[in-house]
Motif scaffolding. Structure first.
Motif, short mmCIF file in Angstrom:
data_model
loop_
_atom_site.label_atom_id
_atom_site.label_comp_id
_atom_site.label_asym_id
_atom_site.label_seq_id
_atom_site.Cartn_x
_atom_site.Cartn_y
_atom_site.Cartn_z
N ASN A 217 0.82 -1.22 0.00
CA ASN A 217 0.00 0.00 0.00
C ASN A 217 0.85 1.26 0.00
N ASP A 218 2.07 1.15 0.53
CA ASP A 218 2.93 2.32 0.66
C ASP A 218 3.42 2.85 -0.69
N TYR A 219 3.25 2.06 -1.74
CA TYR A 219 3.73 2.49 -3.06
C TYR A 219 2.63 3.20 -3.85
N VAL A 220 1.43 3.24 -3.29
CA VAL A 220 0.34 4.02 -3.90
C VAL A 220 0.54 5.46 -3.49
N GLY A 221 0.91 6.29 -4.43
CA GLY A 221 1.25 7.68 -4.13
C GLY A 221 2.43 8.10 -4.96
N ILE A 222 3.46 8.53 -4.30
CA ILE A 222 4.63 9.08 -4.99
C ILE A 222 5.27 8.06 -5.92
N ALA A 223 5.49 6.83 -5.45
CA ALA A 223 6.15 5.81 -6.28
C ALA A 223 5.34 5.47 -7.51
N SER A 224 4.03 5.50 -7.39
CA SER A 224 3.18 5.09 -8.52
C SER A 224 2.72 6.26 -9.38
N ASP A 225 2.80 7.48 -8.85
CA ASP A 225 2.28 8.65 -9.57
C ASP A 225 3.25 9.81 -9.68
N ASP A 400 -7.84 14.10 8.43
CA ASP A 400 -8.08 12.69 8.70
C ASP A 400 -8.97 12.04 7.64
N LEU A 401 -9.11 12.70 6.49
CA LEU A 401 -10.01 12.19 5.45
C LEU A 401 -9.46 10.91 4.82
N TYR A 402 -8.13 10.81 4.66
CA TYR A 402 -7.55 9.60 4.10
C TYR A 402 -7.89 8.40 5.00
N ASP A 403 -7.73 8.57 6.31
CA ASP A 403 -8.06 7.50 7.25
C ASP A 403 -9.53 7.12 7.15
N LYS A 404 -10.38 8.13 7.12
CA LYS A 404 -11.82 7.86 7.07
C LYS A 404 -12.21 7.13 5.79
N LEU A 405 -11.65 7.59 4.66
CA LEU A 405 -12.04 7.02 3.38
C LEU A 405 -11.52 5.59 3.22
N THR A 406 -10.27 5.38 3.53
CA THR A 406 -9.71 4.02 3.37
C THR A 406 -10.35 3.05 4.36
N ASN A 407 -10.68 3.54 5.54
CA ASN A 407 -11.36 2.71 6.53
C ASN A 407 -12.76 2.34 6.06
N GLU A 408 -13.47 3.32 5.53
CA GLU A 408 -14.83 3.09 5.05
C GLU A 408 -14.84 2.16 3.84
N ALA A 409 -13.88 2.37 2.94
CA ALA A 409 -13.83 1.57 1.71
C ALA A 409 -13.20 0.21 1.93
N GLU A 410 -12.42 0.07 3.00
CA GLU A 410 -11.70 -1.16 3.30
C GLU A 410 -10.72 -1.52 2.18
N VAL A 411 -10.08 -0.52 1.63
CA VAL A 411 -8.96 -0.71 0.72
C VAL A 411 -7.88 0.30 1.11
N LEU A 412 -6.62 -0.02 0.80
CA LEU A 412 -5.48 0.80 1.23
C LEU A 412 -5.44 0.94 2.75
#
Length: 456
Positions: A217-225, A400-412
């Motif tokens: 999951n750590d590569y989603v972001g700078i490494a991938s984009d 804290d939106l990233y935490d909320k969204l990934t928690n809600e979606a159960e991905v990343l």
């Protein structure tokens, strides 16, 4: 090492009660540190000068079970030369994130811990002592953005790590690989060469350990984009972010790399029986070609056998417009129990500051130092020409939106979604596109549930 955020959600009610009675040690405070004027800010402390007569017994929780009784014990003894009346004890925990997440909710955890990723930023003040304001601490220490909420810092990372892949140079050389891969398909081709020309396992997943899978999951972001704004800002407002693009970059490319390696049988025969501790020696001995983990692992792999010079570290093989980028981020962050006694909170802050500024911990672990401007570790010597970037902070009001969204979606979020990718490839249950389409659907539903504006 990571626990899913569901764990915190299940314990949230208990945590609200526990935070009123949580103990930092046997010497428990009666007031919240957030209102305790006797606890100084982290930046104001002068190690070796302030509080020389302070008496305290502090306990620190750590995931490094392998060096609790050796290296970490030596740190504590060295610190006691400055503060002979402060006793420091370590408790090593194997299933760190999951165990500590549970212990936070009942208050039984000690004085210092590494903040588990399962704790949302909005919950930091329930458990941890405010260390100071963001602007002041960010000017001195790397990666404090990650454990900051509402301009208050609650944790300072134990240095940093860069995202890439640990590999055995001798294995790559034996396979005839002379140029490190820059794209997912080049990487897969190299794994095939390793399988064809050597006896090594091309890529070891360490699936059984579970926490290791979260590294992907750590590569989603700078490494991938290649965009430091992507993770905390762009991604949250993106429609169907797990869709394949023509360049084979972006989030899809990260999981494509894992899925293809597993589907093409370029990993251990039985990932369910893989073993983390023994894998360190295996990659040192040339029985493993590579492992996808942060640069923190390099020193451990070097120390695991008689071939330290064979261990290298390469950037993750994704290119955007022909250029590779790598994310540098914080390791686990030290935090102090806000319900410990005043003396224990101060003693804990003194010890953390000594570790970050005066100990040999970063040289010992081969990690990026906590202090800004310090030299990068030798482990990143092969990142020449690769832009090393840090994720930008989220927009005001979306901390804290990233935490909320990934928690809600159960991905990343946590390790389980990545495990699903591996299992789909291993057992042929689903195509990668099927898995990514499901993730897109979950992402869309979560965006709608949270009222997030989507850029189409």
């Amino acid at each position: 090492m990571k626990a899913t955020k569901k764990l915190v959600s299940l314990g949230l009610a208990a945590a609200m009660v526990a935070s009123l009675t949580a103990c930092g040690s046997s010497d428990k405070g009666t007031e919240s540190a957030s209102a305790n004027k006797d606890v100084p800010s982290f930046d104001a402390l002068k190690v070796g000068e302030d509080y020389k007569d302070l008496k305290a017994d502090i306990k620190i929780l750590t995931n490094r079970t392998d060096i609790v009784d050796t290296t970490y014990k030596q740190y504590a003894e060295e610190f006691q030369k400055l503060y002979p009346n402060i006793n420091v004890t370590y408790e090593g925990i194997t299933d760190y994130a999951e165990t500590v997440t549970l212990r936070l909710t009942n208050g039984d955890w000690g004085d210092i811990c590494f903040i588990p990723d399962s704790v949302d930023k909005s919950e930091f003040s329930n458990y941890f002592t405010p260390l100071g304001d963001y602007a002041t601490l960010d000017a001195k220490y790397n990666y404090v953005t990650e454990k900051t909420y509402d301009d208050t810092v609650y944790g300072i990372p134990n240095g940093g790590t860069a995202g890439g892949i640990a590999y055995n140079k001798a294995v790559f050389e034996k396979a005839g690989i002379t140029t490190l891969p820059k794209t997912p398909d080049e990487f897969i081709d190299d794994l095939k060469l390793i399988k064809e020309k050597t006896d090594a396992i091309p890529m070891y997943t360490n699936f059984a350990a579970n926490w290791t899978m979260g590294a992907w999951n750590d590569y989603v972001g700078i490494a991938s984009d290649g965009d430091p704004d992507y993770k905390n800002n762009v991604l949250l407002h993106t429609e169907n972010p797990f869709t394949k693009n023509d360049e084979n970059s972006g989030p899809y490319a990260v999981y494509y790399t894992l899925y293809t390696a597993v589907a093409d049988k370029l990993v251990e025969d039985d990932p369910a029986s893989s073993d983390w501790e023994s894998s360190k020696k295996k990659i040192n001995d040339g029985e493993i070609g590579c492992m996808v983990l942060g640069s923190w692992c390099v020193q451990q792999f070097k120390d695991a056998g008689d071939h330290p010079d064979d261990i290298g570290y390469m950037p993750f093989p994704i290119s955007v417009n022909g250029k590779q980028s790598a994310a540098a981020g914080g390791n686990y962050a030290y935090a102090v129990n806000k319900d410990s006694s005043t003396d224990n909170q101060i003693a804990s802050m003194l010890y953390i500051k000594w570790l970050l500024e005066d100990s040999t911990i970063f040289a010992d672990e081969g990690s990026i130092p906590a202090l800004k401007g310090a030299d990068l570790p030798d482990a990143l010597s092969e990142f020449k020409g690769v832009e090393l970037l840090t994720n930008n902070a989220a927009a005001k009001g979306e901390e804290d939106l990233y935490d909320k969204l990934t928690n809600e979606a159960e991905v990343l979020s946590g390790n389980d979604p990545v495990c699903e990718v591996l299992e789909a490839a291993l057992y042929g249950q689903q195509s990668l596109d099927d898995v990514m389409n499901e993730w897109n659907d979950k992402w869309t539903t979560a965006q709608q549930s949270l009222g997030i504006e989507v850029n189409k």
